[in-house]
Design a protein around this motif. Structure first.
Motif, PDB file in Angstrom:
ATOM      1  N   TYR A  79       0.864  -1.172   0.000  1.00  0.00           N
ATOM      2  CA  TYR A  79       0.000   0.000   0.000  1.00  0.00           C
ATOM      3  C   TYR A  79       0.903   1.224   0.000  1.00  0.00           C
ATOM      4  CZ  TYR A  79      -3.375  -3.443   1.609  1.00  0.00           C
ATOM      5  OH  TYR A  79      -4.177  -4.547   1.710  1.00  0.00           O
ATOM      6  N   SER A  80       0.647   2.179  -0.920  1.00  0.00           N
ATOM      7  CA  SER A  80       1.526   3.349  -0.998  1.00  0.00           C
ATOM      8  C   SER A  80       0.750   4.592  -1.425  1.00  0.00           C
ATOM      9  CB  SER A  80       2.667   3.087  -1.985  1.00  0.00           C
ATOM     10  OG  SER A  80       2.153   2.802  -3.264  1.00  0.00           O
ATOM     11  N   TYR A  81       1.307   5.733  -1.022  1.00  0.00           N
ATOM     12  CA  TYR A  81       0.748   7.023  -1.388  1.00  0.00           C
ATOM     13  C   TYR A  81       1.851   8.060  -1.218  1.00  0.00           C
ATOM     14  CZ  TYR A  81      -2.542  10.880  -1.806  1.00  0.00           C
ATOM     15  OH  TYR A  81      -3.204  12.005  -2.232  1.00  0.00           O
ATOM     16  N   LEU A  82       1.907   9.039  -2.110  1.00  0.00           N
ATOM     17  CA  LEU A  82       2.928  10.076  -2.075  1.00  0.00           C
ATOM     18  C   LEU A  82       2.885  10.823  -0.745  1.00  0.00           C
ATOM     19  CD1 LEU A  82       5.115  11.497  -3.748  1.00  0.00           C
ATOM     20  CD2 LEU A  82       3.373  13.117  -4.470  1.00  0.00           C
ATOM     21  N   GLY A  83       4.028  10.915  -0.084  1.00  0.00           N
ATOM     22  CA  GLY A  83       4.113  11.618   1.186  1.00  0.00           C
ATOM     23  C   GLY A  83       3.827  10.740   2.392  1.00  0.00           C
ATOM     24  N   MET A  84       3.552   9.468   2.143  1.00  0.00           N
ATOM     25  CA  MET A  84       3.294   8.534   3.233  1.00  0.00           C
ATOM     26  C   MET A  84       4.179   7.307   3.050  1.00  0.00           C
ATOM     27  SD  MET A  84      -0.772   8.688   3.758  1.00  0.00           S
ATOM     28  CE  MET A  84      -1.506  10.098   4.534  1.00  0.00           C
ATOM     29  N   GLY A  85       4.543   6.710   4.151  1.00  0.00           N
ATOM     30  CA  GLY A  85       5.343   5.496   4.088  1.00  0.00           C
ATOM     31  C   GLY A  85       4.521   4.343   3.543  1.00  0.00           C
ATOM     32  N   SER A  86       5.140   3.511   2.739  1.00  0.00           N
ATOM     33  CA  SER A  86       4.418   2.361   2.215  1.00  0.00           C
ATOM     34  C   SER A  86       4.331   1.278   3.291  1.00  0.00           C
ATOM     35  CB  SER A  86       5.072   1.824   0.945  1.00  0.00           C
ATOM     36  OG  SER A  86       6.374   1.389   1.222  1.00  0.00           O
ATOM     37  N   VAL A  87       3.301   0.442   3.170  1.00  0.00           N
ATOM     38  CA  VAL A  87       3.058  -0.641   4.117  1.00  0.00           C
ATOM     39  C   VAL A  87       2.910  -1.930   3.328  1.00  0.00           C
ATOM     40  CG1 VAL A  87       1.407  -1.573   5.798  1.00  0.00           C
ATOM     41  CG2 VAL A  87       1.919   0.864   5.790  1.00  0.00           C
ATOM     42  N   PRO A 104       2.454   9.320   7.841  1.00  0.00           N
ATOM     43  CA  PRO A 104       3.186  10.337   7.077  1.00  0.00           C
ATOM     44  C   PRO A 104       4.683  10.017   7.022  1.00  0.00           C
ATOM     45  CG  PRO A 104       1.771  11.363   8.732  1.00  0.00           C
ATOM     46  CD  PRO A 104       1.761   9.884   8.999  1.00  0.00           C
ATOM     47  N   ASP A 105       5.310  10.376   5.900  1.00  0.00           N
ATOM     48  CA  ASP A 105       6.749  10.161   5.717  1.00  0.00           C
ATOM     49  C   ASP A 105       7.310  11.369   4.985  1.00  0.00           C
ATOM     50  OD1 ASP A 105       9.310   9.184   5.452  1.00  0.00           O
ATOM     51  OD2 ASP A 105       8.805   7.772   3.861  1.00  0.00           O
ATOM     52  N   ALA A 106       7.765  12.361   5.760  1.00  0.00           N
ATOM     53  CA  ALA A 106       8.271  13.607   5.168  1.00  0.00           C
ATOM     54  C   ALA A 106       9.495  13.364   4.305  1.00  0.00           C
ATOM     55  CB  ALA A 106       8.590  14.608   6.269  1.00  0.00           C
ATOM     56  N   GLU A 107      10.309  12.366   4.627  1.00  0.00           N
ATOM     57  CA  GLU A 107      11.515  12.107   3.846  1.00  0.00           C
ATOM     58  C   GLU A 107      11.212  11.670   2.417  1.00  0.00           C
ATOM     59  OE1 GLU A 107      14.658   9.840   5.523  1.00  0.00           O
ATOM     60  OE2 GLU A 107      14.342  10.692   7.511  1.00  0.00           O
ATOM     61  N   SER A 108      10.058  11.045   2.205  1.00  0.00           N
ATOM     62  CA  SER A 108       9.735  10.598   0.849  1.00  0.00           C
ATOM     63  C   SER A 108       9.472  11.781  -0.084  1.00  0.00           C
ATOM     64  CB  SER A 108       8.532   9.657   0.856  1.00  0.00           C
ATOM     65  OG  SER A 108       7.359  10.363   1.192  1.00  0.00           O
ATOM     66  N   LEU A 109       9.194  12.958   0.485  1.00  0.00           N
ATOM     67  CA  LEU A 109       8.962  14.148  -0.339  1.00  0.00           C
ATOM     68  C   LEU A 109      10.214  14.981  -0.550  1.00  0.00           C
ATOM     69  CD1 LEU A 109       5.521  15.404   1.014  1.00  0.00           C
ATOM     70  CD2 LEU A 109       5.996  14.225  -1.131  1.00  0.00           C
ATOM     71  N   GLN A 110      11.294  14.699   0.164  1.00  0.00           N
ATOM     72  CA  GLN A 110      12.526  15.462   0.009  1.00  0.00           C
ATOM     73  C   GLN A 110      13.021  15.379  -1.432  1.00  0.00           C
ATOM     74  OE1 GLN A 110      13.917  17.472   2.023  1.00  0.00           O
ATOM     75  NE2 GLN A 110      12.909  16.962   3.945  1.00  0.00           N
ATOM     76  N   GLY A 111      13.321  16.504  -2.004  1.00  0.00           N
ATOM     77  CA  GLY A 111      13.876  16.533  -3.345  1.00  0.00           C
ATOM     78  C   GLY A 111      12.861  16.386  -4.459  1.00  0.00           C
ATOM     79  N   THR A 112      11.566  16.417  -4.144  1.00  0.00           N
ATOM     80  CA  THR A 112      10.536  16.320  -5.177  1.00  0.00           C
ATOM     81  C   THR A 112       9.868  17.676  -5.329  1.00  0.00           C
ATOM     82  OG1 THR A 112      10.114  14.007  -4.653  1.00  0.00           O
ATOM     83  CG2 THR A 112       8.404  15.163  -5.876  1.00  0.00           C
TER      84      THR A 112
END
Length: 125
Positions: A79-87, A104-112
């Motif tokens: 399960y995945s979504y932009l800005g959230m950690g996948s499960v 939420p996973d702020a690191e997944s948005l770094q550099g985007t």
């Protein structure tokens, strides 16, 4: 009709019914965020069979069907979504319900950087 042909008819009809019921494994559920809100357009994918993928609806609900010829391969749902950690969750042994909460996973948005017609990495701008 003799006893043997009646028995054969019963066996064939039972096998046919079992085959029809085993056509697909259907897993349904809801994807929510840590506050309990539905996650719209989250991806739900069978990791081992990447062509089996669905997207949640406006209520965060999904239904994913695994065809009988792929059931033995399908072990994990992601399960995945932009800005959230996948499960990742194990595929249940039978059809059923599997609800998931994404954090939420702020690191997944770094550099985007999101632009009006797509997205590119910040280093590519």
């Amino acid at each position: 009709m003799n006893y043997f042909s009646k028995l054969l008819a019963v066996v064939v009809s039972v096998l046919f019914t079992v085959t029809l019921n085993a056509q697909t494994k259907e897993i349904r559920g809801t994807v929510t965020d840590s506050d309990g809100n539905p996650v719209i357009a989250a991806g739900v994918q069978v990791v081992e069979v990447p062509e089996i993928i669905v997207v949640t609806d406006s209520d965060g609900k999904y239904v994913i069907s695994i065809p009988s010829n792929k059931i033995s391969e399908a072990k994990t749902l992601e399960y995945s979504y932009l800005g959230m950690g996948s499960v990742r969750k194990s595929v249940p042994s039978s059809s059923g319900t599997l609800n998931v909460t994404l954090e939420p996973d702020a690191e997944s948005l770094q550099g985007t950087v999101v632009i009006g017609y797509g997205s590119v990495k910040k280093k590519d701008l």
